[in-house]
Design a protein around this motif. Sequence first.
Motif, PDB file in Angstrom:
ATOM      1  N   VAL A  95       0.835  -1.205   0.000  1.00  0.00           N
ATOM      2  CA  VAL A  95       0.000   0.000   0.000  1.00  0.00           C
ATOM      3  C   VAL A  95       0.867   1.251   0.000  1.00  0.00           C
ATOM      4  CG1 VAL A  95      -1.630   1.334   1.426  1.00  0.00           C
ATOM      5  CG2 VAL A  95      -2.005  -1.105   1.026  1.00  0.00           C
ATOM      6  N   LEU A  96       1.928   1.246   0.792  1.00  0.00           N
ATOM      7  CA  LEU A  96       2.808   2.411   0.864  1.00  0.00           C
ATOM      8  C   LEU A  96       3.518   2.655  -0.468  1.00  0.00           C
ATOM      9  CD1 LEU A  96       3.798   4.607   2.801  1.00  0.00           C
ATOM     10  CD2 LEU A  96       5.724   3.111   3.340  1.00  0.00           C
ATOM     11  N   SER A  97       3.980   1.606  -1.122  1.00  0.00           N
ATOM     12  CA  SER A  97       4.674   1.794  -2.404  1.00  0.00           C
ATOM     13  C   SER A  97       3.690   2.193  -3.508  1.00  0.00           C
ATOM     14  CB  SER A  97       5.440   0.537  -2.792  1.00  0.00           C
ATOM     15  OG  SER A  97       4.552  -0.522  -3.000  1.00  0.00           O
ATOM     16  N   TRP A  98       2.425   1.810  -3.391  1.00  0.00           N
ATOM     17  CA  TRP A  98       1.419   2.235  -4.367  1.00  0.00           C
ATOM     18  C   TRP A  98       1.017   3.676  -4.109  1.00  0.00           C
ATOM     19  CZ3 TRP A  98      -3.821   3.441  -3.358  1.00  0.00           C
ATOM     20  CH2 TRP A  98      -4.598   3.677  -4.502  1.00  0.00           C
ATOM     21  N   TRP A  99       0.906   4.036  -2.830  1.00  0.00           N
ATOM     22  CA  TRP A  99       0.466   5.379  -2.461  1.00  0.00           C
ATOM     23  C   TRP A  99       1.576   6.409  -2.675  1.00  0.00           C
ATOM     24  CZ3 TRP A  99       0.243   7.792   2.902  1.00  0.00           C
ATOM     25  CH2 TRP A  99      -0.610   8.895   2.917  1.00  0.00           C
ATOM     26  N   LEU A 100       2.815   6.039  -2.350  1.00  0.00           N
ATOM     27  CA  LEU A 100       3.965   6.925  -2.544  1.00  0.00           C
ATOM     28  C   LEU A 100       5.014   6.220  -3.407  1.00  0.00           C
ATOM     29  CD1 LEU A 100       4.354   8.180   1.133  1.00  0.00           C
ATOM     30  CD2 LEU A 100       3.407   9.465  -0.771  1.00  0.00           C
ATOM     31  N   PRO A 101       4.834   6.196  -4.726  1.00  0.00           N
ATOM     32  CA  PRO A 101       5.747   5.439  -5.581  1.00  0.00           C
ATOM     33  C   PRO A 101       7.169   6.000  -5.632  1.00  0.00           C
ATOM     34  CG  PRO A 101       4.149   6.641  -6.920  1.00  0.00           C
ATOM     35  CD  PRO A 101       3.767   6.843  -5.488  1.00  0.00           C
ATOM     36  N   LEU A 103       8.929   6.902  -3.112  1.00  0.00           N
ATOM     37  CA  LEU A 103       9.618   6.644  -1.844  1.00  0.00           C
ATOM     38  C   LEU A 103      10.814   5.724  -2.084  1.00  0.00           C
ATOM     39  CD1 LEU A 103       9.159   7.477   1.100  1.00  0.00           C
ATOM     40  CD2 LEU A 103       8.009   5.298   1.443  1.00  0.00           C
ATOM     41  N   ALA A 104      11.922   6.054  -1.489  1.00  0.00           N
ATOM     42  CA  ALA A 104      13.156   5.285  -1.688  1.00  0.00           C
ATOM     43  C   ALA A 104      13.017   3.887  -1.068  1.00  0.00           C
ATOM     44  CB  ALA A 104      14.329   6.027  -1.068  1.00  0.00           C
ATOM     45  N   GLU A 105      13.778   2.951  -1.629  1.00  0.00           N
ATOM     46  CA  GLU A 105      13.719   1.575  -1.147  1.00  0.00           C
ATOM     47  C   GLU A 105      14.190   1.436   0.293  1.00  0.00           C
ATOM     48  OE1 GLU A 105      15.553  -1.357  -3.574  1.00  0.00           O
ATOM     49  OE2 GLU A 105      14.519  -0.681  -5.374  1.00  0.00           O
ATOM     50  N   LEU A 106      15.128   2.260   0.685  1.00  0.00           N
ATOM     51  CA  LEU A 106      15.618   2.206   2.058  1.00  0.00           C
ATOM     52  C   LEU A 106      14.499   2.523   3.041  1.00  0.00           C
ATOM     53  CD1 LEU A 106      18.101   1.696   3.782  1.00  0.00           C
ATOM     54  CD2 LEU A 106      18.632   4.121   3.635  1.00  0.00           C
ATOM     55  N   TRP A 107      13.653   3.499   2.703  1.00  0.00           N
ATOM     56  CA  TRP A 107      12.512   3.824   3.554  1.00  0.00           C
ATOM     57  C   TRP A 107      11.509   2.673   3.567  1.00  0.00           C
ATOM     58  CZ3 TRP A 107      12.361   7.399   7.089  1.00  0.00           C
ATOM     59  CH2 TRP A 107      13.206   8.487   6.975  1.00  0.00           C
ATOM     60  N   ILE A 109      12.194  -0.487   3.245  1.00  0.00           N
ATOM     61  CA  ILE A 109      12.763  -1.542   4.089  1.00  0.00           C
ATOM     62  C   ILE A 109      12.560  -1.197   5.562  1.00  0.00           C
ATOM     63  CG2 ILE A 109      14.914  -2.652   4.799  1.00  0.00           C
ATOM     64  CD1 ILE A 109      15.813  -2.405   1.859  1.00  0.00           C
ATOM     65  N   GLY A 110      12.780   0.058   5.907  1.00  0.00           N
ATOM     66  CA  GLY A 110      12.565   0.489   7.288  1.00  0.00           C
ATOM     67  C   GLY A 110      11.117   0.343   7.720  1.00  0.00           C
ATOM     68  N   VAL A 111      10.190   0.734   6.835  1.00  0.00           N
ATOM     69  CA  VAL A 111       8.763   0.590   7.138  1.00  0.00           C
ATOM     70  C   VAL A 111       8.390  -0.890   7.233  1.00  0.00           C
ATOM     71  CG1 VAL A 111       6.446   0.964   6.198  1.00  0.00           C
ATOM     72  CG2 VAL A 111       8.099   2.831   6.212  1.00  0.00           C
ATOM     73  N   ALA A 112       8.973  -1.709   6.372  1.00  0.00           N
ATOM     74  CA  ALA A 112       8.695  -3.139   6.412  1.00  0.00           C
ATOM     75  C   ALA A 112       9.129  -3.742   7.749  1.00  0.00           C
ATOM     76  CB  ALA A 112       9.401  -3.860   5.260  1.00  0.00           C
ATOM     77  N   LEU A 113      10.302  -3.380   8.219  1.00  0.00           N
ATOM     78  CA  LEU A 113      10.775  -3.886   9.517  1.00  0.00           C
ATOM     79  C   LEU A 113       9.911  -3.369  10.656  1.00  0.00           C
ATOM     80  CD1 LEU A 113      14.639  -3.655   9.017  1.00  0.00           C
ATOM     81  CD2 LEU A 113      13.206  -5.710   9.017  1.00  0.00           C
TER      82      LEU A 113
END
Length: 159
Positions: A95-101, A103-107, A109-113
Motif C-alpha cells: 500500500v505504501l509503495s502504491w500510495w507513494l511510488p 519513496l526510496a527503497e531504504l525507507w 525496508i525500514g517501514v517493512a521492519l
Amino acid sequence: MIEQIATVRKLDSGGVWLETTPVTTCQSCSASEDCGTGIVAKTFTPKRSQFFLVTDSALLPGQKVRIGTTEQRLLLAAFSLYLLPLVLMLLGVAVLSWWLPALAELWLIGVALLLLWAGFRLAARLSKGLERDAVLLLEVLPELAVTNQQPAEVAAKIT
C-alpha cells in the motif's frame, strides 16, 4: 486433539504448575549418539517446559496427567505468530509503495521492519487472550506401584 504427558510440579492457588519434556524422534533412534542431526537435536531441544494450568482437580506433586489442546487452537496460535506479522508487513509495504511510488527503497525496508515488529507485538497481545483455557486436563494417569517381591510371594497374597 494434540496430547502430551505432563508431571505436576507444585500446587498453587487455583491450579497447578505442570512440567513437560519434549519428545523428539531422535530419542528413539539407535544411531542418535553418532548422528549429527541427533547431536544438534539434543543441543537445541528445550529440556523442560513449565506452565500453569487452572484446574479444580485434586492433584499431588509428582502425579502424571494427560493434557491436550485442540488443533484449532494450535492453528490459530501458528497463524497469529507466523502469518499475521508477515501479511501485515507485505500489505503495508504494498500500500505504501502504491500510495507513494517515489519513496526510496531504504525507507520501504525500514517501514517493512517496523510493520513486522508491529505484527509481532499484535500477535503477542492476541496470544494473551488465547492462553486462557488453551490447555485442557484430559485425565489423571494412574500410579503403578512396583514392588521387589518374588513371584511366589505375590501369588500367595492373591490367593
